[in-house]
Design a protein around this motif. Structure first.
Motif, PDB file in Angstrom:
ATOM      1  N   ARG A 113       0.835  -1.206   0.000  1.00  0.00           N
ATOM      2  CA  ARG A 113       0.000   0.000   0.000  1.00  0.00           C
ATOM      3  C   ARG A 113       0.871   1.257   0.000  1.00  0.00           C
ATOM      4  NH1 ARG A 113      -4.957  -0.308  -1.440  1.00  0.00           N
ATOM      5  NH2 ARG A 113      -5.674   1.278   0.032  1.00  0.00           N
ATOM      6  N   ARG A 114       1.977   1.209   0.704  1.00  0.00           N
ATOM      7  CA  ARG A 114       2.886   2.356   0.711  1.00  0.00           C
ATOM      8  C   ARG A 114       3.453   2.595  -0.687  1.00  0.00           C
ATOM      9  NH1 ARG A 114       7.805   1.959   4.725  1.00  0.00           N
ATOM     10  NH2 ARG A 114       6.166   2.378   6.258  1.00  0.00           N
ATOM     11  N   GLY A 148      -3.568   3.588  -2.772  1.00  0.00           N
ATOM     12  CA  GLY A 148      -2.953   3.125  -1.532  1.00  0.00           C
ATOM     13  C   GLY A 148      -3.467   3.792  -0.279  1.00  0.00           C
ATOM     14  N   GLY A 149      -4.572   4.548  -0.395  1.00  0.00           N
ATOM     15  CA  GLY A 149      -5.143   5.188   0.784  1.00  0.00           C
ATOM     16  C   GLY A 149      -4.798   6.653   0.948  1.00  0.00           C
ATOM     17  N   LEU A 150      -4.378   7.304  -0.136  1.00  0.00           N
ATOM     18  CA  LEU A 150      -4.069   8.734  -0.056  1.00  0.00           C
ATOM     19  C   LEU A 150      -5.342   9.557   0.151  1.00  0.00           C
ATOM     20  CD1 LEU A 150      -1.412   9.325  -2.872  1.00  0.00           C
ATOM     21  CD2 LEU A 150      -1.060   9.445  -0.399  1.00  0.00           C
ATOM     22  N   MET A 205       0.169  11.567   9.831  1.00  0.00           N
ATOM     23  CA  MET A 205      -0.729  11.731   8.692  1.00  0.00           C
ATOM     24  C   MET A 205      -0.006  12.033   7.385  1.00  0.00           C
ATOM     25  SD  MET A 205      -2.376  15.528   9.357  1.00  0.00           S
ATOM     26  CE  MET A 205      -2.980  15.119  10.994  1.00  0.00           C
ATOM     27  N   ALA A 206       1.252  12.450   7.457  1.00  0.00           N
ATOM     28  CA  ALA A 206       1.960  12.902   6.256  1.00  0.00           C
ATOM     29  C   ALA A 206       2.049  11.812   5.193  1.00  0.00           C
ATOM     30  CB  ALA A 206       3.356  13.393   6.626  1.00  0.00           C
ATOM     31  N   ASP A 207       2.204  10.564   5.612  1.00  0.00           N
ATOM     32  CA  ASP A 207       2.362   9.474   4.647  1.00  0.00           C
ATOM     33  C   ASP A 207       1.085   9.213   3.864  1.00  0.00           C
ATOM     34  OD1 ASP A 207       3.834   7.372   3.410  1.00  0.00           O
ATOM     35  OD2 ASP A 207       2.769   5.925   4.655  1.00  0.00           O
ATOM     36  N   PHE A 208      -0.043   9.725   4.357  1.00  0.00           N
ATOM     37  CA  PHE A 208      -1.329   9.446   3.710  1.00  0.00           C
ATOM     38  C   PHE A 208      -1.926  10.671   3.020  1.00  0.00           C
ATOM     39  CE2 PHE A 208      -0.790   6.303   7.015  1.00  0.00           C
ATOM     40  CZ  PHE A 208      -1.181   5.128   6.397  1.00  0.00           C
ATOM     41  N   THR A 209      -1.199  11.780   2.999  1.00  0.00           N
ATOM     42  CA  THR A 209      -1.765  13.004   2.438  1.00  0.00           C
ATOM     43  C   THR A 209      -1.146  13.354   1.093  1.00  0.00           C
ATOM     44  OG1 THR A 209      -0.166  14.338   3.682  1.00  0.00           O
ATOM     45  CG2 THR A 209      -2.320  13.969   4.697  1.00  0.00           C
ATOM     46  N   ILE A 210      -1.943  14.025   0.282  1.00  0.00           N
ATOM     47  CA  ILE A 210      -1.481  14.572  -0.986  1.00  0.00           C
ATOM     48  C   ILE A 210      -2.200  15.900  -1.164  1.00  0.00           C
ATOM     49  CG2 ILE A 210      -3.259  13.443  -2.400  1.00  0.00           C
ATOM     50  CD1 ILE A 210      -1.082  13.076  -4.558  1.00  0.00           C
ATOM     51  N   PHE A 211      -1.591  16.827  -1.893  1.00  0.00           N
ATOM     52  CA  PHE A 211      -2.145  18.179  -2.006  1.00  0.00           C
ATOM     53  C   PHE A 211      -2.229  18.554  -3.484  1.00  0.00           C
ATOM     54  CE2 PHE A 211      -0.088  17.575   2.004  1.00  0.00           C
ATOM     55  CZ  PHE A 211      -0.937  18.158   2.932  1.00  0.00           C
TER      56      PHE A 211
END
Length: 213
Positions: A113-114, A148-150, A205-211
């Protein structure tokens, strides 16, 4: 299910006394002693070694009586060594527990997932329009692409933001408020500063966020 590597190695190890007619038994048990760090198995290996040496000595004596006796001893050592090896195989090569297999599977899934998140981020950086079309970071809308859950912090609704690790209702409220005021964030670091996110929460939370813009 397929047998584990330890199980397969254990079966092969246990067959050594059988296929070598018992003469490989001392070496087989010596390996087991080293593998398990067992003095008892070491003594057993020495005993089988002494028995094998006695058989070879009697066979070379030329005495018919000793030859017959050595043949009987060789068969006895062959049967005993093979049976003994199979009897202790599971202790020399313990099977992997079901819990360990589940844990290993969970680790492999998490790593996979990562890797999906990393691929999705790379795609978004290269082609933002395609990222929007694939709905990367938007688990709240229908889509087929697995990111992957972003979570796209700039567009996801509050209930999705609330599911991020470390998020609290208060943090979600601040993030949404600042997002609406300034039109979004460019990075997790900017979000942390503008929305006053505690330093210990951001890494969660950083590993799961996108902007996305």
């Amino acid at each position: 299910p397929m047998p584990s590597q330890e199980t397969a190695r254990g079966v092969l190890w246990a067959f050594v006394p059988f296929v070598t007619l018992g003469y490989g038994t001392p070496f087989s048990f010596f390996y087991a002693a080293v593998r398990r760090g067992s003095w008892g198995l070491g003594a057993t290996a020495a005993g089988y070694g002494a028995g094998s040496a006695a058989v070879l000595t009697m066979l070379g004596s030329g005495d018919p009586v000793l030859t017959v006796l050595s043949s009987f001893m060789a068969i006895l050592l062959w049967i005993a060594g093979t049976g003994h090896a199979f009897a202790i195989r599971s202790s020399v090569f313990p099977r992997e527990g079901a819990r360990n297999r589940r844990n290993q599977h969970a680790i492999e899934v998490a790593k996979y997932r990562r890797s999906l998140r990393e691929e999705a981020r790379a795609l978004a950086a290269e082609d933002p329009a395609l990222a929007h079309e694939l709905r990367i970071g938007r688990p709240d809308v229908p889509r087929t692409y697995d990111d992957g859950g972003l979570v796209d912090v700039n567009h996801a609704p509050p209930e999705i933001l609330a599911a991020l690790p470390g998020m609290t209702p208060e943090i979600v409220e601040r993030v949404v408020s600042r997002r609406d005021e300034q039109g979004g964030f460019v990075s997790a670091e900017e979000m942390a500063v503008d929305a006053d996110i505690p330093p210990d929460v951001l890494p969660q939370m950083a590993d799961f966020t996108i902007f996305l813009n």
